[in-house]
Scaffold this active site. Structure first.
Site: not given
Ligand code: NAD
Ligand code: COI
Length: 337
Positions: A235, A259, A264, A296
């Site tokens: 994020r 990304d 954004e 993104h």
């Molecule tokens: P998840 O909940 O499985 O894992 C997140 C981890 O982060 C957890 O283990 C938590 O304990 C840890 N955490 C929280 N704060 C922390 C900190 N300050 N330091 C270290 N660790 C910390 O989530 P995930 O499925 O792995 O997704 C992570 C993030 O990726 C989502 O919250 C979302 O914002 C982002 N994401 C981005 C995209 C994209 O297209 N760019 C897509 C999906 C998700």
């Molecule tokens: C998420 O799944 O959290 C993402 O960042 C993907 C986006 C298309 C919303």
């Protein structure tokens, strides 16, 4: 049963149609994201199924409630753009898709890293100007010689750890809740301050919560190795963009793969119109050959799109049939957090 589908993308349609035919549910498609809708727009909808990266406006949630909609099913993971208090106040239940394909985002993060350490920004720029000797003189680094700091080892971070290790990288991780599945496979540090000076690449996989805002700022960058690379597919608010730009200017940061950009919401309207975003920080990063900016799209694979559609629709159907969904989130608790 009728669901209103918002933020429809063309590549999702075949999966929506297949699911609707199998489940006998009517889907009302809308390309626009949730924004200026009125209650009439949601007439007949039992569930709103949405996907957007910019904030969900409270007014749209209130319009849903006035139309009698009780459920919001997201097609994605992150909920940082959701007004939990408005949902709770209007009695609207929420579900997300917590794991549509962690591998998709992890692979993208590794791909950004590979491109940065092999100087792709310079190479592509040089070749497009027929400056082949410049491209031939740029020496890269191999992932097997680098130490990667993975911050957050949940679903996506754990996939990233395994991918980097597959390239022979040493991986050091930090997570306040270490992943039991990685217990014997990765070195965890107890404090982020111990990670910064030891790694060549910082790879973020944590949610964009208030507490995580500017997790990386000038102080943290100062503690990192000279020539560090930053990768953010999580994020935008996690990195202080001004500090990132200053770190690139001083040479402290060798490159960044972004990304998810901090502002954004400001640049998204331009992305949608295929226009250059008028945001000076975005323009500065985009113009820097050491930076790869993507809009993104780390999630965007065929596997992910199919799972986002089908899992969100299964959540929506379960909401209507049982009052609960497999991936339901507690909005009251999230509002208080
Ligand atoms: P998840 O909940 O499985 O894992 C997140 C981890 O982060 C957890 O283990 C938590 O304990 C840890 N955490 C929280 N704060 C922390 C900190 N300050 N330091 C270290 N660790 C910390 O989530 P995930 O499925 O792995 O997704 C992570 C993030 O990726 C989502 O919250 C979302 O914002 C982002 N994401 C981005 C995209 C994209 O297209 N760019 C897509 C999906 C998700
Ligand atoms: C998420 O799944 O959290 C993402 O960042 C993907 C986006 C298309 C919303």
């Amino acid at each position: 049963m009728q669901f209103g589908i918002y933020g429809l993308k063309p590549e999702e349609k075949e999966f929506f149609d297949a699911w609707a035919a199998e489940n006998g549910v009517t889907l009302q498609f809308h390309q626009e994201i949730l924004g200026g809708q009125t209650p009439a727009d949601f007439a007949g909808d039992d569930v709103v199924v949405a996907l957007q990266t910019v904030a969900y406006p409270p007014a749209a949630i209130e319009a849903m409630a006035q139309a009698g909609v009780k459920y919001l099913a997201l097609r994605n993971v992150g909920t940082d753009n959701v007004p939990f208090a408005t949902l709770a106040a209007n009695g609207i239940q929420l579900a997300n898709v917590p794991a549509y394909s962690p591998q998709s985002i992890a692979e993208f993060a590794v791909s950004l890293t590979l491109q940065l350490v092999r100087n792709f920004g310079y190479v592509i720029q040089s070749i497009s100007h027929h400056q082949y000797t410049d491209a031939m003189q740029r020496t890269g680094k191999e992932l097997g010689t680098l130490t990667i700091g993975v911050v957050g080892t949940g679903r996506i971070g754990a996939s990233a750890v395994k991918l980097f290790q597959g390239f022979g990288s040493q991986v050091i991780a930090y997570d306040p809740y270490p992943n039991p599945a990685l217990k014997d496979q990765v070195e965890y540090v107890d404090d982020l301050a111990d990670l910064w000076p030891r790694v060549d690449v910082v790879d973020l996989h944590i949610p964009g919560t208030k507490e995580n805002t500017h997790l990386i700022g000038a102080d943290q960058i100062a503690q990192m190795k000279d020539g560090v690379y930053l990768i953010n597919t999580a994020r935008g608010n996690l990195i202080d963009t001004q500090a990132l730009i200053a770190g690139l200017a001083s040479g402290k940061i060798a490159g960044a793969g972004i990304d998810t950009f901090e502002f954004e919401a400001d640049v998204y309207p331009a992305w949608e119109k295929n226009e250059a975003p008028a945001n000076p920080l975005y323009e500065k990063l985009l113009a820097d050959p050491r930076v790869i900016m993507t809009p993104h799209i780390a999630y965007h694979t065929e596997t992910a799109v199919e799972n986002m559609v089908t899992v969100s629709l299964n959540n929506a159907k379960a909401f209507v049939e049982t009052g609960h969904a497999p991936h339901e989130l507690d909005v009251a608790k999230l509002a208080d957090a």
